[in-house]
Structure formats: structure tokens, C-alpha cells
Design an enzyme around this catalytic site. Structure first.
Site, PDB file in Angstrom:
ATOM      1  N   ARG A 313      17.605 -46.167  97.515  1.00 48.81           N
ATOM      2  CA  ARG A 313      18.180 -45.353  98.510  1.00 48.81           C
ATOM      3  C   ARG A 313      19.257 -46.395  99.297  1.00 48.81           C
ATOM      4  NH1 ARG A 313      16.946 -42.527 102.212  1.00 48.81           N
ATOM      5  NH2 ARG A 313      17.943 -40.620 101.665  1.00 48.81           N
ATOM      6  N   CYS A 355      18.696 -59.001  90.170  1.00 47.51           N
ATOM      7  CA  CYS A 355      20.049 -59.829  89.900  1.00 47.51           C
ATOM      8  C   CYS A 355      21.096 -58.868  90.296  1.00 47.51           C
ATOM      9  CB  CYS A 355      20.052 -60.387  88.672  1.00 47.51           C
ATOM     10  SG  CYS A 355      18.726 -61.524  88.538  1.00 47.51           S
TER      11      CYS A 355
HETATM   12  N1  LLP Z   1      15.667 -27.934  95.383  1.00 45.14           N
HETATM   13  C1  LLP Z   1      16.734 -28.347  94.818  1.00 45.14           C
HETATM   14  C2  LLP Z   1      17.471 -27.439  93.790  1.00 45.14           C
HETATM   15  C3  LLP Z   1      17.157 -29.498  94.836  1.00 45.14           C
HETATM   16  O1  LLP Z   1      18.356 -30.005  94.059  1.00 45.14           O
HETATM   17  C4  LLP Z   1      16.541 -30.308  95.752  1.00 45.14           C
HETATM   18  C5  LLP Z   1      17.021 -32.048  95.960  1.00 45.14           C
HETATM   19  C6  LLP Z   1      15.485 -29.828  96.408  1.00 45.14           C
HETATM   20  C7  LLP Z   1      15.303 -28.494  96.279  1.00 45.14           C
HETATM   21  C8  LLP Z   1      14.683 -30.708  97.342  1.00 45.14           C
HETATM   22  O2  LLP Z   1      15.559 -31.301  98.554  1.00 45.14           O
HETATM   23  P1  LLP Z   1      14.714 -31.902  99.781  1.00 45.14           P
HETATM   24  O3  LLP Z   1      14.015 -30.934 100.581  1.00 45.14           O
HETATM   25  O4  LLP Z   1      13.875 -33.043  99.160  1.00 45.14           O
HETATM   26  O5  LLP Z   1      15.947 -32.653 100.802  1.00 45.14           O
HETATM   27  N2  LLP Z   1      17.615 -38.781  95.961  1.00 45.14           N
HETATM   28  C9  LLP Z   1      18.164 -37.895  97.297  1.00 45.14           C
HETATM   29  C10 LLP Z   1      17.967 -36.696  97.318  1.00 45.14           C
HETATM   30  C11 LLP Z   1      18.912 -35.861  96.274  1.00 45.14           C
HETATM   31  C12 LLP Z   1      18.166 -34.617  96.083  1.00 45.14           C
HETATM   32  C13 LLP Z   1      18.359 -33.945  95.261  1.00 45.14           C
HETATM   33  N3  LLP Z   1      18.081 -32.358  95.048  1.00 45.14           N
HETATM   34  C14 LLP Z   1      17.962 -38.817  98.343  1.00 45.14           C
HETATM   35  O6  LLP Z   1      17.119 -39.820  98.170  1.00 45.14           O
HETATM   36  O7  LLP Z   1      18.236 -38.655  99.609  1.00 45.14           O
END
Ligand code: LLP
Length: 426
Positions: A313, A355
Site C-alpha cells: 500500500r 530491490c
Molecule cells: N465491493 C467491491 C465490488 C469492491 O470492489 C471492493 C473493493 C469492496 C466491496 C470492498 O471495499 P472495502 O470495504 O474493503 O473498502 N487495495 C486497495 C483497495 C481496493 C479495493 C477494491 N475493491 C487498498 O489497499 O486500499
């Protein structure tokens, strides 16, 4: 709110000092608190209780089977976005009708797997997908239950633009004004039961307004579709609810529910919500040990045994994670802000062994002077840490431990060098 706390200067996860976990299981190590998952799940469901929604934990945020089983035992369903995540949810014992399947590029094989499993809903993201699904579904004796993911054209103002998903600049969903045409074309196809709408505007969404706007638009579309005689019985409002990274900055679920519930109550809609981060992020930390320190004359580097491979992140979104030594007598942080009010802190970059210059966990951070072998905790690592990990630089993936009270349980063993090459022995 979480069950990680300093007692006697030592960081504990629930009843256990985390340094004991590092001794026993090695580092880098993801440590999760079962009690925190339970608290967060209870708080979230209580907030939205008037809607009696189906909560579908977003598997992509923290995909470990034991975590999925824990949440499943509390009544959670699952939001999955690939055949692999569907496999995990089923392995965790989820009732298929409590699984929703989103994703912008589901293959014919994945749609077939979803039909075979009998998932509760397939959230389709394009006409092309709907057309493929209408062919796939012919081979089954049950119809495909389908929702159309709409683009509500709302900017969720996420901290990094990579995690905004609700506008036409993003690949997800179909423009809201094209949804009615899809219903006209596909709602009467016998093998489809097209009866829902889905949206997910981004992650994390730190204010309520973007949800209000997006849900308001979705509800207006529901009325329009019903006016044309279509059945619309489900609205999936996605995830995106925040977690605490710096202090207690995240609005509680109740603040969202307070303004979302009135928009949806009494409308004859089965509401689905897909929280990931707000349940998982503060339920986990990443423990890492200092390998070396060095000074280039311009910067001081603390090189630890975790890297972008365990937590991408910071490299990917310039995200902030609070970092502090697990032993901090006299310097126990009161919150997780960047500048802590202690004497004698040293500004440094906390970096991993990979790296890449982009392999950093924190930059220009004032920390107690760290030495070789010191143990350090990186907070808010329960979501999008292990689930986004990689083996880059041929680094075996770290282990995961779930603590419940006094009980630590290894829920994923540390990978070995052999694991690195297993799949290549062809
Ligand atoms: N539903 C859908 C269709 C999604 O695409 C996502 C997350 C969620 C639910 C859940 O979102 P949350 O409640 O966890 O915010 N890798 C990024 C976040 C990308 C999220 C992608 N989709 C990070 O580390 O911040």
C-alpha cells in the site's frame, strides 16, 4: 477500535504480548485479533440492522480461510471477484446463496463455476458479460440470479485515485443511463433472473455524501424500472467504509447507516453490503524485525524484514501506516499520528529488503532510535496487506496468526523456498 494495546510498555494482541508471537512464529508475521473482527462485525451489523441486510465480507481484503470461517460463523456472507475467491468462500463453508460475485472480467469458466455453485447473485458489469452469462446459464436447470452493476457517476474522493470506482473514467459497471436498456433486453430471458442493481463507488470513502448521492440515483432507477414493470428486489450498495490509519479518523458505521438507512427502508429491497476494510484493517498488524540500519548522510534507513511484498500500500498508493516499536516503555503512542510528542526521536525511512527504491513502508518518520533485531509493528494491516502480497524477489510469503484471547493459532504457515518453485516442477 481494536484489541492491540501497549501494557507495561509491551504491545499486546488481546492477552498476548506480540514479541512472544514473533519469537514463536518468526517475522515478518501478520497477527490478527479474532475479538476485533467480532467487535467490528457486531458494530457494523448493529448500525445497519433496520435494513436487515445481507452482509457480504469482501474476500479480497483478507482472504485467509480461518478469517472467512470466523466471519461466516458470525453470519457473514461473502463478496468474491474471481473463481479463486469463490473457491475460498466455498472452502470456508459459506452457503452459496450468501455469496455475491462481482468483477469486471469474469471468464466463461468463472461464470460456469458461479452457476455450478449456485451463488446468490452474479453482479454483471457489461452487456458483453450478460450475453455470455445468458449462454452459460442455459446448461443449468436453475436461472442465474443477476444484478447489474451501475456507474452512478459519483466521485467518492478516495485518498488515491486508483481506488475510485464509481465514475465513467473507471472500468467498473455500466453507465446508469444504459441500465434500463439492459433490463429491456435481458430481463425476460428465461435462464436469467435479472432483478437487482449493484454499485461500489470506491474505497475508502471517508464521507457519507457520495453514498447518499449514489444510492439516491440507484433508488430512482429502481423506481423507473419498476414503473416499466420489471421486478427489482435487490440493491447491493458495495463496500468502501473506512478504517483508522492515523488516529481514530474513520467515521463509525453508525454515521453512514444514519443517513443510508432512511434512503432504503420500506422499499421492498433486499439490501446487500460488502464491507472489507472496515471489518478487517484494524483487526491486523504486521510484525517485522530490524535487519540493519544505515545512514547515507542525507537519509537514515531502517531496513526491516517486511517489504512491499508484505505491504504494498505505501508503494502503490503512497498510503500511510503507523509504525512503532513493540517495546515502548515511556513512549507509548496515544494515537497513530505522524508526529509523536516524545524527545529523542530519529527521522528515518523504514524500508524492506526488496530491490526497488519504491520498497518503503514509511518515509521520513520520527521514530525511537531503532537498532538491529528490534521488533516493530505496522498497524492497520488486516486488510489489503497479506491479500496483496507477492513473492517478488523470490521471498516466501509470511505466516499469519489469529489470536483469540490467550490463544494464538497459526492460520497460514510461512512459505518455504520449496513453495517458491513447486509449481515450476512441470
Ligand atoms: N465491493 C467491491 C465490488 C469492491 O470492489 C471492493 C473493493 C469492496 C466491496 C470492498 O471495499 P472495502 O470495504 O474493503 O473498502 N487495495 C486497495 C483497495 C481496493 C479495493 C477494491 N475493491 C487498498 O489497499 O486500499
Amino acid at each position: 477500535m481494536n484489541l492491540f494495546a501497549y501494557r507495561g510498555g509491551r504491545l499486546h494482541c488481546e492477552e498476548l504480548p506480540v514479541d512472544e508471537l514473533a519469537e514463536r512464529f518468526g517475522t515478518p508475521l501478520y497477527v490478527y485479533s479474532a475479538g476485533t473482527f467480532r467487535k467490528h462485525y457486531a458494530r457494523f451489523t448493529r448500525a445497519f440492522a433496520p435494513l436487515d441486510p445481507l452482509i457480504c465480507f469482501s474476500v479480497k481484503s483478507c482472504a485467509n480461510l480461518s478469517v472467512l470461517r470466523l466471519l461466516g460463523s458470525l453470519g457473514s456472507g461473502f463478496d468474491v471477484v474471481s473463481g479463486g475467491e469463490l473457491f475460498r468462500a466455498l472452502q470456508a463453508g459459506a452457503p452459496p446463496e450468501h455469496i455475491v460475485f462481482a468483477g469486471v472480467g469474469k471468464t466463461q469458466e468463472e461464470l460456469t463455476e458461479a452457476m455450478q455453485a449456485g451463488v446468490g447473485r452474479i453482479n454483471v458489469e457489461s452487456e458483453s458479460e450478460l450475453s455470455v452469462l445468458s449462454h452459460v446459464a442455459r446448461r443449468f436447470d436453475h436461472p442465474a440470479r443477476v444484478a447489474v452493476r451501475i456507474i452512478p457517476e459519483v466521485d467518492a474522493r478516495t485518498p488515491h485515485h486508483y481506488t475510485t470506482t464509481g465514475t465513467k473514467d473507471n472500468k467498473f459497471g455500466v453507465p446508469i443511463e444504459q441500465a434500463a436498456a439492459l433490463f429491456r433486453k435481458y430481463a425476460r430471458v428465461p435462464v436469467l433472473r435479472l432483478c437487482g442493481l449493484h454499485l461500489h463507488i470506491g474505497s475508502p470513502v471517508r464521507t457519507v455524501e457520495p453514498y447518499e448521492t449514489a444510492i439516491g440515483r440507484a433508488v430512482a432507477l429502481v423506481d423507473e424500472l419498476r414503473g416499466e414493470g420489471f421486478t427489482v428486489d435487490t440493491l447491493d450498495i458495495g463496500g468502501g467504509f473506512p478504517a483508522d490509519y492515523e488516529r481514530a479518523e474513520a467515521l463509525p458505521a453508525a454515521a453512514y447507516a444514519e443517513r443510508i438507512v432512511p434512503l432504503l427502508e420500506g422499499r421492498g429491497l433486499r439490501v446487500v453490503i460488502e464491507p472489507g476494510r472496515c471489518l478487517a484493517a484494524n483487526a491486523g498488524i504486521l510484525l517485522t524485525r530490524v535487519i540493519h540500519t544505515k545512514d547515507t548522510g542525507r537519509r537514515r534507513f531502517v531496513i526491516v524484514d517486511a517489504a512491499m511484498t508484505e505491504l504494498i500500500r505505501p508503494a502503490l498508493y503512497d498510503a500511510y501506516h503507523f509504525i512503532w516499536p513493540t517495546y515502548a516503555e515511556g513512549r507509548v503512542p496515544v494515537d497513530w499520528s505522524r508526529e509523536q510528542p516524545f524527545e529523542g526521536l530519529v527521522r528515518c525511512d523504514v524500508v524492506g529488503p526488496v530491490c526497488e527504491s519504491g520498497d518503503f513502508l514509511a518515509r521520513d518518520r520520527a521514530l525511537p532510535a531503532l537498532r538491529r533485531d528490534d521488533l516493530v509493528a505496522i498497524f492497520t494491516c488486516g486488510a489489503y496487506a497479506m491479500s496483496m502480497s507477492s513473492q517478488y524477489n523470490s521471498r516466501p510469503r509470511a505466516a499469519e496468526v489469529l489470536v483469540d484471547g490467550r490463544e494464538p493459532r497459526l492460520i497460514r504457515r510461512r512459505e518455504t523456498y520449496d513453495d517458491l518453485v513447486q509449481a515450476e516442477r512441470v
